[in-house]
Design a protein around this motif. Structure first.
Motif, PDB file in Angstrom:
ATOM      1  N   SER A  68       0.841  -1.204   0.000  1.00  0.00           N
ATOM      2  CA  SER A  68       0.000   0.000   0.000  1.00  0.00           C
ATOM      3  C   SER A  68       0.874   1.251   0.000  1.00  0.00           C
ATOM      4  O   SER A  68       0.573   2.231  -0.685  1.00  0.00           O
ATOM      5  CB  SER A  68      -0.937   0.007   1.204  1.00  0.00           C
ATOM      6  OG  SER A  68      -1.833  -1.080   1.112  1.00  0.00           O
ATOM      7  N   GLY A  69       1.957   1.210   0.762  1.00  0.00           N
ATOM      8  CA  GLY A  69       2.901   2.318   0.769  1.00  0.00           C
ATOM      9  C   GLY A  69       3.557   2.507  -0.588  1.00  0.00           C
ATOM     10  O   GLY A  69       3.750   3.632  -1.058  1.00  0.00           O
ATOM     11  N   ALA A  70       3.887   1.393  -1.253  1.00  0.00           N
ATOM     12  CA  ALA A  70       4.478   1.464  -2.591  1.00  0.00           C
ATOM     13  C   ALA A  70       3.484   2.062  -3.578  1.00  0.00           C
ATOM     14  O   ALA A  70       3.847   2.886  -4.424  1.00  0.00           O
ATOM     15  CB  ALA A  70       4.921   0.076  -3.044  1.00  0.00           C
ATOM     16  N   LEU A  71       2.222   1.645  -3.469  1.00  0.00           N
ATOM     17  CA  LEU A  71       1.194   2.181  -4.374  1.00  0.00           C
ATOM     18  C   LEU A  71       0.962   3.669  -4.155  1.00  0.00           C
ATOM     19  O   LEU A  71       0.663   4.401  -5.099  1.00  0.00           O
ATOM     20  CB  LEU A  71      -0.119   1.415  -4.202  1.00  0.00           C
ATOM     21  CG  LEU A  71      -0.129  -0.004  -4.764  1.00  0.00           C
ATOM     22  CD1 LEU A  71      -1.429  -0.709  -4.425  1.00  0.00           C
ATOM     23  CD2 LEU A  71       0.089   0.008  -6.270  1.00  0.00           C
ATOM     24  N   ALA A  72       1.110   4.132  -2.918  1.00  0.00           N
ATOM     25  CA  ALA A  72       0.940   5.558  -2.620  1.00  0.00           C
ATOM     26  C   ALA A  72       1.998   6.394  -3.341  1.00  0.00           C
ATOM     27  O   ALA A  72       1.720   7.524  -3.751  1.00  0.00           O
ATOM     28  CB  ALA A  72       1.003   5.797  -1.122  1.00  0.00           C
ATOM     29  N   THR A  73       3.193   5.836  -3.522  1.00  0.00           N
ATOM     30  CA  THR A  73       4.246   6.577  -4.220  1.00  0.00           C
ATOM     31  C   THR A  73       4.132   6.460  -5.735  1.00  0.00           C
ATOM     32  O   THR A  73       4.794   7.200  -6.457  1.00  0.00           O
ATOM     33  CB  THR A  73       5.647   6.090  -3.797  1.00  0.00           C
ATOM     34  OG1 THR A  73       5.815   4.733  -4.204  1.00  0.00           O
ATOM     35  CG2 THR A  73       5.852   6.229  -2.308  1.00  0.00           C
ATOM     36  N   ALA A  74       3.282   5.558  -6.207  1.00  0.00           N
ATOM     37  CA  ALA A  74       3.125   5.378  -7.651  1.00  0.00           C
ATOM     38  C   ALA A  74       2.588   6.645  -8.309  1.00  0.00           C
ATOM     39  O   ALA A  74       2.987   6.986  -9.429  1.00  0.00           O
ATOM     40  CB  ALA A  74       2.207   4.194  -7.951  1.00  0.00           C
ATOM     41  N   ALA A  75       1.707   7.340  -7.627  1.00  0.00           N
ATOM     42  CA  ALA A  75       1.141   8.575  -8.183  1.00  0.00           C
ATOM     43  C   ALA A  75       2.213   9.648  -8.333  1.00  0.00           C
ATOM     44  O   ALA A  75       2.128  10.488  -9.232  1.00  0.00           O
ATOM     45  CB  ALA A  75       0.016   9.075  -7.287  1.00  0.00           C
ATOM     46  N   GLU A  76       3.229   9.602  -7.491  1.00  0.00           N
ATOM     47  CA  GLU A  76       4.320  10.578  -7.545  1.00  0.00           C
ATOM     48  C   GLU A  76       5.445  10.133  -8.469  1.00  0.00           C
ATOM     49  O   GLU A  76       6.473  10.793  -8.564  1.00  0.00           O
ATOM     50  CB  GLU A  76       4.878  10.794  -6.138  1.00  0.00           C
ATOM     51  CG  GLU A  76       3.841  11.231  -5.130  1.00  0.00           C
ATOM     52  CD  GLU A  76       4.300  10.988  -3.699  1.00  0.00           C
ATOM     53  OE1 GLU A  76       5.458  10.570  -3.482  1.00  0.00           O
ATOM     54  OE2 GLU A  76       3.483  11.214  -2.799  1.00  0.00           O
ATOM     55  N   GLY A  77       5.303   8.981  -9.110  1.00  0.00           N
ATOM     56  CA  GLY A  77       6.336   8.459 -10.004  1.00  0.00           C
ATOM     57  C   GLY A  77       7.364   7.595  -9.311  1.00  0.00           C
ATOM     58  O   GLY A  77       8.368   7.221  -9.908  1.00  0.00           O
ATOM     59  N   GLY A  78       7.130   7.238  -8.051  1.00  0.00           N
ATOM     60  CA  GLY A  78       8.070   6.403  -7.303  1.00  0.00           C
ATOM     61  C   GLY A  78       8.038   4.950  -7.735  1.00  0.00           C
ATOM     62  O   GLY A  78       9.016   4.230  -7.560  1.00  0.00           O
ATOM     63  N   VAL A  79       6.932   4.514  -8.313  1.00  0.00           N
ATOM     64  CA  VAL A  79       6.779   3.132  -8.772  1.00  0.00           C
ATOM     65  C   VAL A  79       6.216   3.183 -10.194  1.00  0.00           C
ATOM     66  O   VAL A  79       5.276   3.941 -10.464  1.00  0.00           O
ATOM     67  CB  VAL A  79       5.822   2.337  -7.844  1.00  0.00           C
ATOM     68  CG1 VAL A  79       5.588   0.938  -8.366  1.00  0.00           C
ATOM     69  CG2 VAL A  79       6.385   2.281  -6.430  1.00  0.00           C
ATOM     70  N   ALA A  80       6.781   2.387 -11.071  1.00  0.00           N
ATOM     71  CA  ALA A  80       6.314   2.347 -12.462  1.00  0.00           C
ATOM     72  C   ALA A  80       4.850   1.908 -12.511  1.00  0.00           C
ATOM     73  O   ALA A  80       4.419   1.073 -11.708  1.00  0.00           O
ATOM     74  CB  ALA A  80       7.175   1.397 -13.278  1.00  0.00           C
ATOM     75  N   GLY A  81       4.105   2.453 -13.460  1.00  0.00           N
ATOM     76  CA  GLY A  81       2.675   2.155 -13.579  1.00  0.00           C
ATOM     77  C   GLY A  81       2.367   0.683 -13.746  1.00  0.00           C
ATOM     78  O   GLY A  81       1.449   0.150 -13.120  1.00  0.00           O
ATOM     79  N   TRP A  82       3.133  -0.002 -14.598  1.00  0.00           N
ATOM     80  CA  TRP A  82       2.873  -1.425 -14.827  1.00  0.00           C
ATOM     81  C   TRP A  82       3.116  -2.239 -13.560  1.00  0.00           C
ATOM     82  O   TRP A  82       2.406  -3.192 -13.285  1.00  0.00           O
ATOM     83  CB  TRP A  82       3.720  -1.963 -15.991  1.00  0.00           C
ATOM     84  CG  TRP A  82       5.199  -1.980 -15.718  1.00  0.00           C
ATOM     85  CD1 TRP A  82       6.103  -0.988 -15.976  1.00  0.00           C
ATOM     86  CD2 TRP A  82       5.951  -3.047 -15.103  1.00  0.00           C
ATOM     87  NE1 TRP A  82       7.362  -1.367 -15.559  1.00  0.00           N
ATOM     88  CE2 TRP A  82       7.300  -2.623 -15.034  1.00  0.00           C
ATOM     89  CE3 TRP A  82       5.614  -4.304 -14.610  1.00  0.00           C
ATOM     90  CZ2 TRP A  82       8.303  -3.418 -14.498  1.00  0.00           C
ATOM     91  CZ3 TRP A  82       6.626  -5.097 -14.079  1.00  0.00           C
ATOM     92  CH2 TRP A  82       7.950  -4.651 -14.025  1.00  0.00           C
TER      93      TRP A  82
END
Length: 186
Positions: free
Chosen positions: A72-86
């Motif tokens: 969940s923490g990783a997904l929260a950073t996805a919006a900021e570009g911290g985790v690739a969309g795929w």
């Protein structure tokens, strides 16, 4: 460079290995280097895995809760570009719905990878799965010691023939039928 004629269409060219990589990856005199790296990364994995295997949030009645929180923490950073969309999509649609299964896989995987590296059993395979886990953690946005561990694991995969020389691989690999034979210097 050595050229070998093969067939009627042309020739096959075999490029000789340079002396440094031949010494590092094929000579048992370099095995002490791989032993040190193996023990460092192996104990790191054993420590992390043991901590998870004995933690109820990873393996036990509450299995999956720690992994869900991490994802969940990783997904929260996805919006900021911290985790690739795929990768965020993979976490959201595959990992989180199966958090209990992945929790057991991570906990026991870390412990078994570490034990394999510490005792030098199937070193190349253990290092490959360690690198896979490090890459997964990096893709989820966790840097920490993962880049260093990934680099060491990749080197251990390349050195699989001698990385377990001071370990069980010295006897296990010939029994398993790997193309491993001792070539005496003349």
């Amino acid at each position: 460079m050595v050229e070998v004629r093969r067939g009627t269409r042309g020739k096959e060219i075999i490029v000789e290995e340079n002396p440094l990589s031949r010494w590092l990856f094929s000579n048992t005199n370099s095995a002490w280097i791989w032993l040190l790296l193996r023990l460092y990364i192996g104990f790191t994995w054993v420590t992390a895995g043991f901590g998870k295997v004995t933690n109820d949030a990873w393996v036990g009645a509450n299995a999956g809760t720690a992994l869900e929180g991490f994802m969940s923490g990783a997904l929260a950073t996805a919006a900021e570009g911290g985790v690739a969309g795929w990768y965020a999509s993979f976490l959201e649609n595959v990992v989180i719905p199966n958090a209990v299964v992945f929790s057991y896989m991570v906990a026991w995987g870390e412990l078994l990878i570490g034990l394999g590296l510490v005792v030098g059993l199937l070193t190349g395979i253990a290092a490959f799965f360690g690198a896979l886990m490090n890459m997964s953690f990096l893709l989820a946005g966790t840097v920490s010691s993962n880049p260093v561990m990934l680099l060491i694991a990749m080197l251990l995969v390349l050195a699989w023939k001698v990385a377990g020389w001071y370990g069980i691989d010295r006897w296990a690999l010939p029994v398993l039928g790997t193309p491993w034979r001792v070539k005496n210097k003349e």
